[in-house]
Write an enzyme that holds these catalytic residues in place. Structure first.
Site, mmCIF file in Angstrom:
data_model
loop_
_atom_site.group_PDB
_atom_site.id
_atom_site.type_symbol
_atom_site.label_atom_id
_atom_site.label_comp_id
_atom_site.label_asym_id
_atom_site.label_seq_id
_atom_site.Cartn_x
_atom_site.Cartn_y
_atom_site.Cartn_z
ATOM 1 C CD GLU A 106 24.610 89.756 46.208
ATOM 2 O OE1 GLU A 106 25.106 89.235 45.184
ATOM 3 O OE2 GLU A 106 24.051 90.860 46.199
ATOM 4 N N GLY A 163 27.498 86.960 44.588
ATOM 5 C CA GLY A 163 26.202 86.283 44.549
ATOM 6 C C GLY A 163 26.181 85.036 45.421
ATOM 7 C CD GLU A 216 29.288 91.255 44.369
ATOM 8 O OE1 GLU A 216 30.010 91.584 45.339
ATOM 9 O OE2 GLU A 216 28.393 90.402 44.458
ATOM 10 C CB ALA A 259 27.023 86.450 39.324
HETATM 11 N N1 3HC Z 1 32.533 83.536 37.243
HETATM 12 C C1 3HC Z 1 33.088 82.822 36.260
HETATM 13 N N2 3HC Z 1 34.277 82.208 36.356
HETATM 14 C C2 3HC Z 1 34.928 82.335 37.518
HETATM 15 C C3 3HC Z 1 34.413 83.060 38.593
HETATM 16 C C4 3HC Z 1 33.137 83.677 38.428
HETATM 17 N N3 3HC Z 1 32.560 84.380 39.406
HETATM 18 N N4 3HC Z 1 35.290 83.015 39.608
HETATM 19 C C5 3HC Z 1 36.314 82.272 39.195
HETATM 20 N N5 3HC Z 1 36.098 81.853 37.935
HETATM 21 C C6 3HC Z 1 36.967 80.985 37.137
HETATM 22 C C7 3HC Z 1 38.265 81.663 36.773
HETATM 23 O O1 3HC Z 1 38.118 82.412 35.598
HETATM 24 C C8 3HC Z 1 39.181 80.491 36.608
HETATM 25 O O2 3HC Z 1 38.916 79.934 35.346
HETATM 26 P P1 3HC Z 1 40.100 79.288 34.482
HETATM 27 O O3 3HC Z 1 40.661 78.198 35.340
HETATM 28 O O4 3HC Z 1 39.387 78.839 33.267
HETATM 29 O O5 3HC Z 1 41.057 80.418 34.258
HETATM 30 C C9 3HC Z 1 38.691 79.496 37.647
HETATM 31 O O6 3HC Z 1 37.363 79.920 37.965
HETATM 32 C C10 3HC Z 1 39.509 79.470 38.904
HETATM 33 O O7 3HC Z 1 39.669 80.801 39.369
HETATM 34 P P2 3HC Z 1 41.051 81.320 39.963
HETATM 35 O O8 3HC Z 1 42.155 80.966 39.050
HETATM 36 O O9 3HC Z 1 40.844 82.748 40.311
HETATM 37 O O10 3HC Z 1 41.173 80.404 41.262
HETATM 38 P P3 3HC Z 1 41.614 80.781 42.729
HETATM 39 O O11 3HC Z 1 41.474 79.542 43.508
HETATM 40 O O12 3HC Z 1 42.905 81.523 42.707
HETATM 41 O O13 3HC Z 1 40.509 81.824 43.253
HETATM 42 C C11 3HC Z 1 38.332 82.690 43.701
HETATM 43 C C12 3HC Z 1 39.188 81.441 43.433
HETATM 44 C C13 3HC Z 1 38.728 83.320 45.049
HETATM 45 C C14 3HC Z 1 36.899 82.264 43.753
HETATM 46 C C15 3HC Z 1 38.583 83.726 42.586
HETATM 47 O O14 3HC Z 1 38.410 83.080 41.341
HETATM 48 C C16 3HC Z 1 37.671 84.915 42.599
HETATM 49 O O15 3HC Z 1 37.905 85.849 43.344
HETATM 50 N N6 3HC Z 1 36.635 84.892 41.749
HETATM 51 C C17 3HC Z 1 35.769 86.019 41.527
HETATM 52 C C18 3HC Z 1 34.757 86.142 42.606
HETATM 53 C C19 3HC Z 1 33.825 87.287 42.314
HETATM 54 O O16 3HC Z 1 34.199 88.343 41.834
HETATM 55 N N7 3HC Z 1 32.546 87.068 42.610
HETATM 56 C C20 3HC Z 1 31.555 88.062 42.378
HETATM 57 C C21 3HC Z 1 31.023 87.903 40.999
HETATM 58 S S1 3HC Z 1 29.903 89.178 40.563
HETATM 59 C C22 3HC Z 1 28.483 88.806 41.358
HETATM 60 O O17 3HC Z 1 28.431 87.866 42.093
HETATM 61 C C23 3HC Z 1 27.325 89.680 41.047
HETATM 62 C C24 3HC Z 1 26.204 89.450 42.022
HETATM 63 O O18 3HC Z 1 26.279 90.391 43.053
HETATM 64 C C25 3HC Z 1 24.858 89.566 41.351
#
Ligand code: 3HC
Ligand code: NAI
Length: 692
Positions: free
Chosen positions: A108, A105, A128, A66
């Site tokens: 998912e 997400g 998450e 998400a």
């Molecule tokens: N939402 C918004 N922005 C995100 C994002 C997300 N889920 N994931 C990454 N970004 C952004 C980062 O903030 C960063 O932005 P910036 O360049 O402006 O600082 C850019 O994407 C690149 O991210 P990273 O610097 O972390 O890049 P990496 O290549 O090192 O890592 C990644 C990539 C493995 C995808 C890592 O970003 C990550 O782990 N992201 C989070 C994933 C996550 O937590 N997903 C679950 C979200 S909650 C959800 O899905 C709820 C659902 O169940 C309903």
């Protein structure tokens, strides 16, 4: 190829519809992505020429979750669940084609497709929990139906990514296709599904794996027990477990309702807000206003480390782990042997746990060159000094390095407190000098404070920040000043802890309050672990502090079996009546009238001055932003991530409340509690640290 919207395309290849998402950087499920996905699937389903549908992403990754930046804002239609509904009920088979990371997400969404194919480098996970949440789009209900309850529990509570190979073995992925050939591979797979008339496999309909756990509540009880320490203080792991329990015990749609309710509860709470703050804070820390992203950096092919003690050894390991050769220098052969021996033992302990192969141990050790000659550092691109914390010695080392190091080499000090500019002045090249402050144990702790001297070159700063990433650290740029950011704030807490035990509390009271707050240990347990005699000189000792008295009694911490606490043979701590008496005697001698001190005062006395000092650090420009200070405390000192760091927590407490208490403490106890000008201004103006 038809554009559905700015981030989504639908093309038809033969009888396969290909939905392509292209929303950099990570194809997060923003409102635009959700709109595009829903419209694209509806169009593909409606198109009679399309018999099967492939979902694929452009750029570096499949959907990484998400869009976290949308959380806490009013929801925008369509919901992710509405998109999933269209995909899952599609009368035409849907194949998700995965590269990069299918996370949260994103996974998912893949789980409502009927089949999943991936390239071997792909990863999948439900992370998450790391932002204080649980998978809110069916992940907790679908995952255990594929991988079973035990693995699902592990995945949702650790947030760890699994490799494509592991995902294939678990049934999470149906097939791996050639690296670089995802699109063709997925199309071929879809054709096979059509040709073989395979069914529309819906994960929600699988029951065998969850049924196997039904009526066995002990699975959950044991899992909770085994992980109690790891989950201490966190809400999200427990809520994730409850969702998996619901998957086992309730019909699918009922389980979804439980998941949804608990997701909303977590989303509204302060823990998730704190953890989301930290997620963005860690990424923000890499941005330095006057050192733009395109600042050139220097290649670091060879590193020198001076001093193979506690820190030098750990620092060297970071580079060896990243495949960078290290020359390590000591003054005496025996110290060199001891230091190198510790490094080897560390690697071997990791190998014994099965987390490193013997070959890898040898490969890393093979990158290490021990030496007694500083001259051997002549060809290093970066030299990190980690000798004793004495200015005269550091200056001598840097003076010699100036003669030895090649032009342009970065000369770094791991000093905890000393003035980087004074160290730099021992060289004729202060522009190449910088602080690289690692935290103990240096091969484990994620924080790297990068200390900017008055004359440090921007190229050197940019290189240090990049280097942090290379060795898996979170680098935070801080200004020069006694104790920089972390230790400077720590000093506030330590001072109050010492005062509190004379005024009426006992060490175990202070430790308990801070432990319950979520810190890994309190200040006195920490002293016992580190050794009370760090910096203690027996020839100068004059019983002037409780610590000195204890050292004089040979109560020098865990290593002597006694310190602020008594220790049994298993190093289990017990409050010490002897120490209690020492404290009472010391207070009496100092004519301090002891009083009852409650837990709330302990917490406020230890933590409010830290927030105040953080504000002072900001005011002086020694940290770029408040969130950088939070990153320092979370990654260097074990501040509980669910409390977002001291500055985030300070705002949650209320800056007005903290200011008021600081004023009261100042009136009663003196100027240790003088409020910082910034704190006063922010409260007057009704602002937060972001506006500082
Ligand atoms: N939402 C918004 N922005 C995100 C994002 C997300 N889920 N994931 C990454 N970004 C952004 C980062 O903030 C960063 O932005 P910036 O360049 O402006 O600082 C850019 O994407 C690149 O991210 P990273 O610097 O972390 O890049 P990496 O290549 O090192 O890592 C990644 C990539 C493995 C995808 C890592 O970003 C990550 O782990 N992201 C989070 C994933 C996550 O937590 N997903 C679950 C979200 S909650 C959800 O899905 C709820 C659902 O169940 C309903
Ligand atoms: P240590 O005493 O364990 O190691 C220092 C090593 O340097 C010793 O092995 C000593 O023999 C060697 N040494 C001294 N002079 C030398 C010289 N001229 N040439 C080559 N080797 C020399 O000390 P520790 O704890 O590793 O600290 C080193 C530095 O790191 C200090 O500046 C300290 O403030 C800093 N630091 C320490 C942390 C800790 O938790 N121990 C945390 C962060 C920084």
């Amino acid at each position: 190829m038809a554009a559905i919207n700015a981030v989504t395309d639908l093309s038809v290849e033969g009888d396969i519809g290909v939905v392509t998402l292209d929303s950099p950087p990570v194809n997060a499920l923003s409102a635009l992505v959700r709109q595009g996905l829903k419209a694209a699937f509806e169009a593909a389903i409606a198109d009679p020429a399309v018999k099967a549908i492939v979902l694929i992403c452009a750029g570096r990754t499949f959907i990484a979750g998400a869009d976290i930046s949308e959380f806490g804002k009013p929801p925008v239609e369509p919901s992710l669940q509405a998109v999933q509904q269209v995909i899952e009920t599609s009368p035409k088979p849907v194949v998700a084609a995965i590269h990069g990371t299918a996370l949260g997400g994103g996974l998912e969404t893949a789980l409502v497709a009927h089949y999943r194919v991936a390239v071997p480098s792909a990863k999948a996970g439900l992370p998450e929990v790391n932002i204080g949440l649980l998978p809110g789009a069916g992940g907790t209900q679908r995952l255990p139906r594929i991988v079973g309850v035990e693995k699902a529990l592990e995945m949702v509570t650790s947030g760890q990514h699994v490799s494509a190979k592991a995902a294939l073995a678990m049934g999470l992925f149906d097939e791996l296709v050639e690296e670089g050939g995802l699109r063709e591979g997925a199309l071929a797979y879809a054709r096979t599904v059509l040709a073989e008339r395979r069914p529309l496999k819906k994960v929600r309909d699988l029951d065998a794996k969850v049924e196997a756990a039904r009526g066995r509540p002990e699975i959950f009880a044991e899992f909770r027990k085994a992980n109690a320490r790891k989950f201490r203080g966190f809400l999200a792991p427990e809520r994730n477990i409850q969702c998996i329990e619901a998957a086992v015990n309730l019909p699918f749609d009922e389980g979804l309702k439980v998941e949804h309710g608990l997701f909303l509860e977590l989303m509204a709470g302060s823990q998730s807000a704190a953890q989301r703050h930290v997620f963005f804070a860690e990424r923000q820390a890499a941005r330095i206003p006057d050192v733009p992203e395109d600042t050139p950096t220097l290649p670091i092919r060879k590193v020198g480390v001076i001093g193979a003690g506690t820190m030098g050894g750990g620092i060297a390991m970071n580079f060896l782990n990243a495949g960078v050769p290290v020359t390590i220098i000591e003054a005496k052969q025996e110290n060199l042997d001891r230091g190198v021996g510790v490094i080897r033992r560390n690697y071997e302990a990791t190998a014994k746990k099965g987390r490193l192969t013997e070959d890898e141990v040898e490969r890393r050790m093979g990158l290490l060159t021990p030496s007694l000659r500083l001259e051997d550092l002549a060809d290093c691109d970066l030299i990190i000094e980690a000798v004793f914390e004495l200015m005269a010695i550091k200056q001598e080392v840097f003076g010699r390095l100036d003669q030895i190091a090649k032009p342009g080499a970065i000369l770094a000090s791991n000093t905890s407190y000393l003035d980087i500019d004074v160290i730099a002045a021992a060289t004729g090249r202060p522009e190449s000098v910088i602080g690289l402050h690692f935290f103990s144990p240096a091969n484990v702790m994620r924080l790297l404070e990068v200390v900017r001297g008055a004359r440090t070159d921007k190229t050197v700063i940019a290189t240090a920040m990049r280097l942090g990433k290379t060795i898996g650290k979170v680098a935070v740029l801080v200004g020069n000043g006694h104790g920089f950011v972390g230790n400077r704030m720590l000093a506030e807490r330590q001072r109050e802890a010492q005062k509190l035990i004379l005024e009426g509390a006992m060490p175990w009271d202070v430790d308990r309050v801070l432990y319950d707050f979520g810190l890994p240990m309190g200040p006195f347990a920490m002293s016992d672990l580190a050794g009370l005699d760090i910096g203690w000189d027996p020839t100068q000792s004059s019983s002037s502090t409780v610590r000195e008295v204890l050292c004089e009694m040979d109560r020098r911490g865990q290593k002597t079996g006694a310190g602020f606490y008594d220790y049994d043979e298993n190093r289990v701590a017990r409050p010490s009546p002897i120490v209690e008496q020492v404290i009472l005697d010391f207070a009496a001698k100092a004519q301090i009238e002891r009083r009852r001190i409650d837990d709330q005062e302990i917490l406020e006395r230890c933590l409010y001055p830290m927030v105040n000092e953080g504000a002072r650090i900001l005011e002086e420009g020694k940290a770029i932003r408040a969130s950088d200070i939070d990153v320092v405390w979370i990654n260097g000192y074990g501040w509980p991530v669910y409390r977002g760091g001291p500055m985030f927590w300070g705002e949650l407490e209320g800056l007005g409340k903290i200011l008021e208490r600081m004023r009261q403490f100042q009136a009663a106890l003196g100027d240790d509690f003088k409020p910082s000008a910034l704190l006063e201004r922010l409260v007057t103006e009704g602002k937060g640290f972001k506006d500082a």
